[in-house]
Design an enzyme around this catalytic site. Structure first.
Site, short mmCIF file in Angstrom:
data_model
loop_
_atom_site.label_atom_id
_atom_site.label_comp_id
_atom_site.label_asym_id
_atom_site.label_seq_id
_atom_site.Cartn_x
_atom_site.Cartn_y
_atom_site.Cartn_z
N GLN A 1 2.54 -78.64 -69.84
CA GLN A 1 2.78 -77.86 -71.08
C GLN A 1 3.90 -78.40 -71.86
O GLN A 1 4.77 -78.95 -71.44
CB GLN A 1 3.00 -76.36 -70.81
CG GLN A 1 1.96 -75.75 -69.81
CD GLN A 1 0.75 -75.47 -70.67
OE1 GLN A 1 0.95 -75.25 -71.77
NE2 GLN A 1 -0.36 -75.11 -70.01
N SER A 2 3.67 -78.51 -73.18
CA SER A 2 4.84 -79.25 -74.17
C SER A 2 6.22 -78.55 -73.92
O SER A 2 7.19 -79.17 -73.64
CB SER A 2 4.31 -79.19 -75.30
OG SER A 2 3.36 -80.42 -75.30
N THR A 3 6.18 -77.26 -74.38
CA THR A 3 7.46 -76.91 -74.49
C THR A 3 7.72 -75.38 -73.48
O THR A 3 6.77 -75.00 -73.14
CB THR A 3 7.81 -76.28 -75.93
OG1 THR A 3 6.86 -75.15 -76.15
CG2 THR A 3 7.51 -77.13 -76.96
#
Ligand SMILES: [Zn+2]
Length: 698
Positions: free
Chosen positions: A25-27
């Site tokens: 997941q990115s952030t």
């Protein structure tokens, strides 16, 4: 084009190797909010077992959780995956959407390349891809590109939204000290008066001293504290009073919010790669020039200073910098050169620097930037003493009508500053007292049975009381600025002092720095240019008015020994008819002095003729020595004796008796005798033949 059925792509040798499930997941926010998606990614484990891998062969990589997706740098999980694929340990890489494996194209293609070499499959919840096959490569590449484009659009949309919000003045950000959001989200002045006054004091002091460091040192000398509001967390909005730093003053002075302006885009974040074995990406925030700020709303909310004052402060700060001497005056320094930092070169326009010669007794202004930076010639150099003198004289004259206002405003400033400092102290003590009272109430409110809490509250109360006491002690020992507030008689005295500014200026107690500051209040800069034998001094006042002064240039050492022009033209006049000795005599009689000092001699005259190419003899005329007559018509004693047909001694006798008129340059020098035809007729002794003829006639 016939696609190979998925089952055929998956061969037993793939199942012999491990399957890697890549979850990311990115952030951090996505990790927290998007749990559904994460769960879906973990479901891939089931898909792997369905395809034939045993549970032991499946490895899940989720180390990248919370890393941003633009590059593989700094993502350990992805690196490990690439390494394992490269070693041929991996039969298949599973991910929810294969395009998510890597957002940036270069990472994505590298992984595909390695997968193709090691015959590793790429699997998502829809299909199985074989990077070794041309069709699958094309499809995967296309997906990667799409994914990257999507990221770009997303970024653009986010930035655009932010910008649009900022343009309406609705984007919220952390406010600097002294400004807060009110309950409806408008920016207002901090309701705490102590905070307001501290901020105001910074601006007032800067207005007076013109230097951020001077503001800091004033706070330090007066032992004043400066507030900071805690940002976020449990202690949000709590005030912390600490010493003021230079950096904070600069931040405050550079912030347009204090001028009531709503500004977006004052800084820009830029990434750049740091060289090294493992390249790292680092970001840096840079200031954007004021002209390039994308969103500026003036008078958007209450402020502490006007927009004009804000701009003035920026100019002053810009001016204070010394590292680009060409453009900035620099702050006042201690040296005796009064025009330090404000002298400009009249021939090239650059700022001139100062040099002291002869152990510091001789001040020189020098334009040497071309020399220093481009290895060219020094532009111009001149002595500074007369220039300084002239400028100061001009300044003292100019200040005459203005002196009272200057003095009065200085007085008011002093008083206002003293008041502000005292108020700051009172507020600090008040605040400490309030906190102590609060601690006391809290202690009283607690149940005495609850010993642990009661004890810690009591300790807090004691600490607060100690703080109050300490502040009061410090206040007592601080030199009282208030003592500066002046009585009417003192004011009158200062008015008188201001009347006598020249005396004040020359007073030994006035430092060079103070004089320079005085000068700078009125004078913006001084441009120096050489025009023949004079230096043109152009003084630009703060009002943009110009005053021109012409100062005679100092003679160079050779110029000081140079022969007077008048003497040279006299030599030129005499040369056709006189010898060098005779010219020397004439010049001495006329009272001329040689360039080197002393009287003229034949050799000095010869030198002058040589230096100015003056020929001695006019060819048509007999030489002076042949006739014994010099240019003014006087005769030497010998020539006179020949003309009058007497002995030289007789001539001397006649001179003494006054029969003949004569001049001599020194007491015992040769006589030069005036002979007119009448004198010759009267005094000439006839020759023996003439005498005989005369006798015969009788
Ligand atoms: Zn120059």
């Amino acid at each position: 084009m016939l696609a190979v059925p998925p089952v055929l792509k998956l061969r037993p040798d793939h199942l012999d190797r491990i399957a890697v499930i890549y979850v990311r997941q990115s952030t951090l926010l996505q990790v927290r909010e998007n749990i559904g998606s994460t769960a879906r990614q973990y479901d891939l484990v089931r898909r792997a077992t369905d395809l034939g891998w045993t549970r032991a062969q499946i490895q899940v990589v989720d180390q990248d959780q919370g890393q941003s997706g633009s590059s593989s740098v700094g993502r350990d999980g992805f690196q490990w995956l690439v390494a394992e694929v490269g070693l041929g340990h991996v039969g298949a890489v599973l991910s929810l959407e294969v395009s998510r494996l890597a957002r940036s194209c270069s990472d994505w293609y590298r992984l595909l390349e390695i997968c193709a070499l090691t015959d590793t499959l790429v699997i998502d919840d829809e299909a199985i891809y074989d990077p070794g096959s041309h069709n699958d490569r094309l499809l995967l590449g296309f997906k990667g590109t799409m994914s990257e484009a999507e990221l770009h659009w997303l970024h653009q949309r986010l930035q655009g939204g932010k910008r649009a919000k900022a343009e309406q003045g609705q984007l919220r950000f952390r406010l600097p000290i002294g400004l807060v959001y009110d309950p409806v989200g408008k920016i207002v002045l901090d309701p705490d008066e102590a905070v307001q006054e501290a901020v105001r004091l910074v601006f007032t002091l800067f207005e007076q001293f013109g230097s951020a460091l001077a503001v800091v040192s004033h706070f330090a000398q007066q032992q004043l504290r400066f507030p900071t509001r805690w940002w976020g967390g449990k202690r949000a909005d709590e005030l912390i009073w600490d010493r003021l730093t230079h950096e904070r003053v600069l931040n405050i002075l550079h912030s347009p919010l204090y001028a009531g302006a709503y500004v977006y885009g004052r800084t820009k974040f830029r990434r750049h790669a740091l060289p090294g074995e493992e390249p790292r990406i680092k970001g840096r925030t840079r200031r954007v020039n004021q002209e390039d700020w994308p969103v500026v709303h003036l008078d958007a909310h209450p402020g502490y200073i006007s927009w004009e004052q804000f701009l003035r402060n920026q100019r002053q700060l810009d001016d204070n910098r010394t590292w680009r001497a060409e453009e900035h005056r620099g702050a006042v320094r201690e040296g005796p050169s009064l025009l330090q930092g404000i002298v400009l070169c009249g021939s090239c326009g650059r700022r001139m620097s100062i040099r002291y010669q002869r152990n510091g007794s001789l001040l020189m202004y020098e334009c040497h930037q071309i020399h220093a930076q481009l290895a060219g010639k020094t532009c111009q150099t001149m002595r500074g003493d007369r220039i300084d003198e002239a400028v100061v004289h001009c300044f003292l004259e100019a200040i005459q009508p203005a002196h009272l206002e200057v003095a009065l405003s200085a007085l008011d400033q002093l008083e206002a500053r003293a008041r502000q400092v005292d108020q700051q102290w009172q507020r600090q003590i008040e605040r400490a007292q309030y906190e102590a009272d609060l601690a006391c109430r809290r202690y009283r409110a607690v149940d005495p049975e609850n010993r642990l809490v009661a004890r810690s509250l009591e300790r807090e109360w004691n600490e607060k009381l100690a703080q109050v006491e300490q502040l009061q002690r410090e206040y007592a020992i601080v030199p009282k600025q208030a003592a500066l507030s002046l009585s009417a008689t003192q004011r009158e005295q200062i008015r008188k002092l201001a009347d006598d500014l020249p005396a004040l200026w020359h007073a030994p107690t006035t430092t060079f720095a103070e004089r320079k500051q005085l000068l700078r209040w009125l004078i913006k800069d001084v441009t120096l240019s050489k025009r023949g034998n004079v230096i043109d001094v152009a003084i630009r006042w703060q009002t943009e008015a110009l005053t021109h002064l012409a100062i005679p240039r100092h003679k160079k050492s050779w110029e000081m020994r140079q022969t007077n022009r008048q003497v040279v033209s006299r030599v030129r006049e005499l040369a056709p008819t006189h010898t060098d000795t005779q010219i020397a005599v004439v010049l001495n009689e006329e009272g001329e002095v040689a360039g080197t000092g002393g009287t003229f001699t034949a050799s000095k005259v010869e030198w002058i003729r040589y230096a100015y190419s003056i020929p001695l003899d006019c060819p048509e005329r007999p030489s002076a020595s042949a006739t014994g007559q010099r240019g003014d018509g006087r005769y030497s004693a010998k020539a006179a004796a020949e003309l009058l047909n007497v002995d030289v001694s007789t001539i001397a006798q006649w001179c003494k008796e006054g029969k003949l008129e004569f001049v001599r340059s020194t007491a015992h020098g040769p006589r030069w005798i005036t002979l007119t035809p009448q004198i010759i007729k009267a005094l000439r002794k006839p020759t023996r033949r003439q005498w005989k003829q005369r006798e015969h006639c009788k």
